[in-house]
Design a protein around this motif. Structure first.
Motif, mmCIF file in Angstrom:
data_model
loop_
_atom_site.group_PDB
_atom_site.id
_atom_site.type_symbol
_atom_site.label_atom_id
_atom_site.label_comp_id
_atom_site.label_asym_id
_atom_site.label_seq_id
_atom_site.Cartn_x
_atom_site.Cartn_y
_atom_site.Cartn_z
ATOM 1 N N UNK A 1 0.839 -1.176 0.000
ATOM 2 C CA UNK A 1 0.000 0.000 0.000
ATOM 3 C C UNK A 1 0.886 1.241 0.000
ATOM 4 N N UNK A 2 0.328 2.342 -0.478
ATOM 5 C CA UNK A 2 1.102 3.569 -0.549
ATOM 6 C C UNK A 2 1.658 3.915 0.827
ATOM 7 N N UNK A 3 2.930 4.224 0.873
ATOM 8 C CA UNK A 3 3.582 4.569 2.124
ATOM 9 C C UNK A 3 4.354 3.430 2.754
ATOM 10 N N UNK A 4 4.107 2.183 2.320
ATOM 11 C CA UNK A 4 4.914 1.073 2.818
ATOM 12 C C UNK A 4 6.366 1.340 2.457
ATOM 13 N N UNK A 5 7.257 0.988 3.346
ATOM 14 C CA UNK A 5 8.672 1.213 3.055
ATOM 15 C C UNK A 5 9.520 0.106 3.642
ATOM 16 N N UNK A 6 10.662 -0.124 3.018
ATOM 17 C CA UNK A 6 11.642 -1.079 3.511
ATOM 18 C C UNK A 6 12.984 -0.366 3.546
ATOM 19 N N UNK A 7 13.648 -0.418 4.695
ATOM 20 C CA UNK A 7 14.987 0.145 4.837
ATOM 21 C C UNK A 7 15.990 -0.995 4.817
ATOM 22 N N UNK A 8 17.067 -0.826 4.052
ATOM 23 C CA UNK A 8 18.113 -1.835 3.951
ATOM 24 C C UNK A 8 19.419 -1.188 4.398
ATOM 25 N N UNK A 9 20.052 -1.764 5.405
ATOM 26 C CA UNK A 9 21.347 -1.281 5.881
ATOM 27 C C UNK A 9 22.402 -2.249 5.367
ATOM 28 N N UNK A 10 23.388 -1.697 4.627
ATOM 29 C CA UNK A 10 24.381 -2.510 3.945
ATOM 30 C C UNK A 10 25.772 -2.137 4.431
ATOM 31 N N UNK A 11 26.617 -3.150 4.621
ATOM 32 C CA UNK A 11 28.022 -2.950 4.970
ATOM 33 C C UNK A 11 28.755 -2.512 3.703
ATOM 34 N N UNK A 12 29.350 -1.318 3.749
ATOM 35 C CA UNK A 12 30.068 -0.784 2.588
ATOM 36 C C UNK A 12 31.561 -0.684 2.878
ATOM 37 N N UNK A 28 0.312 0.392 -4.830
ATOM 38 C CA UNK A 28 1.594 -0.295 -4.937
ATOM 39 C C UNK A 28 2.015 -0.817 -3.578
ATOM 40 N N UNK A 29 2.833 -1.846 -3.604
ATOM 41 C CA UNK A 29 3.329 -2.441 -2.367
ATOM 42 C C UNK A 29 4.816 -2.754 -2.538
ATOM 43 N N UNK A 30 5.471 -3.048 -1.430
ATOM 44 C CA UNK A 30 6.890 -3.398 -1.450
ATOM 45 C C UNK A 30 7.023 -4.850 -1.028
ATOM 46 N N UNK A 67 8.603 -1.451 7.197
ATOM 47 C CA UNK A 67 7.779 -0.509 7.935
ATOM 48 C C UNK A 67 6.455 -0.315 7.206
ATOM 49 N N UNK A 68 5.457 -1.169 7.500
ATOM 50 C CA UNK A 68 4.164 -1.013 6.833
ATOM 51 C C UNK A 68 3.405 0.179 7.387
ATOM 52 N N UNK A 69 2.523 0.739 6.557
ATOM 53 C CA UNK A 69 1.654 1.822 6.990
ATOM 54 C C UNK A 69 0.564 1.226 7.867
ATOM 55 N N UNK A 70 0.271 1.824 9.023
ATOM 56 C CA UNK A 70 -0.802 1.298 9.869
ATOM 57 C C UNK A 70 -2.124 1.315 9.108
#
Length: 89
Positions: A1-12, A28-30, A67-70
């Motif tokens: 749904x709009x506003x859904x987000x995924x954060x990815x932390x990567x070792x660089x 849309x969805x993630x 991080x889904x939208x409530x």
């Protein structure tokens, strides 16, 4: 749904980098998938077409935060202000 987000932390190497994939439009969805040592995070339409994809080596991913939208239940939305029979003082 709009506003859904995924954060990815990567070792660089000497530091970490944070990437974000966001469902930018309504409908849309993630989606996330881990296949053969690769983490894929995709923004997908209602029909299942992939809009964009971010790929990372699984060995380099430190964190994957969804991080889904409530969401509200339809029953809570439509009956929030209603007073039932027998509820009157």
């Amino acid at each position: 749904m709009k506003g859904d987000r995924v954060e990815i932390v990567v070792d660089a190497g000497d530091t970490t980098r944070t990437y974000e994939v966001v469902a930018s439009r309504a409908g849309r969805r993630v989606e996330t998938a881990v296949r053969r040592g690769v983490v894929e995070v995709s923004e997908v339409t209602r029909s299942g077409s992939v809009v964009r994809t971010a790929r990372f080596m699984a060995t380099r991913v430190l964190a994957l935060v969804e991080q889904p939208v409530p969401r509200e239940d339809s029953s809570e939305r439509s009956h929030a202000g209603d007073v039932g029979v027998g509820d009157a003082p």
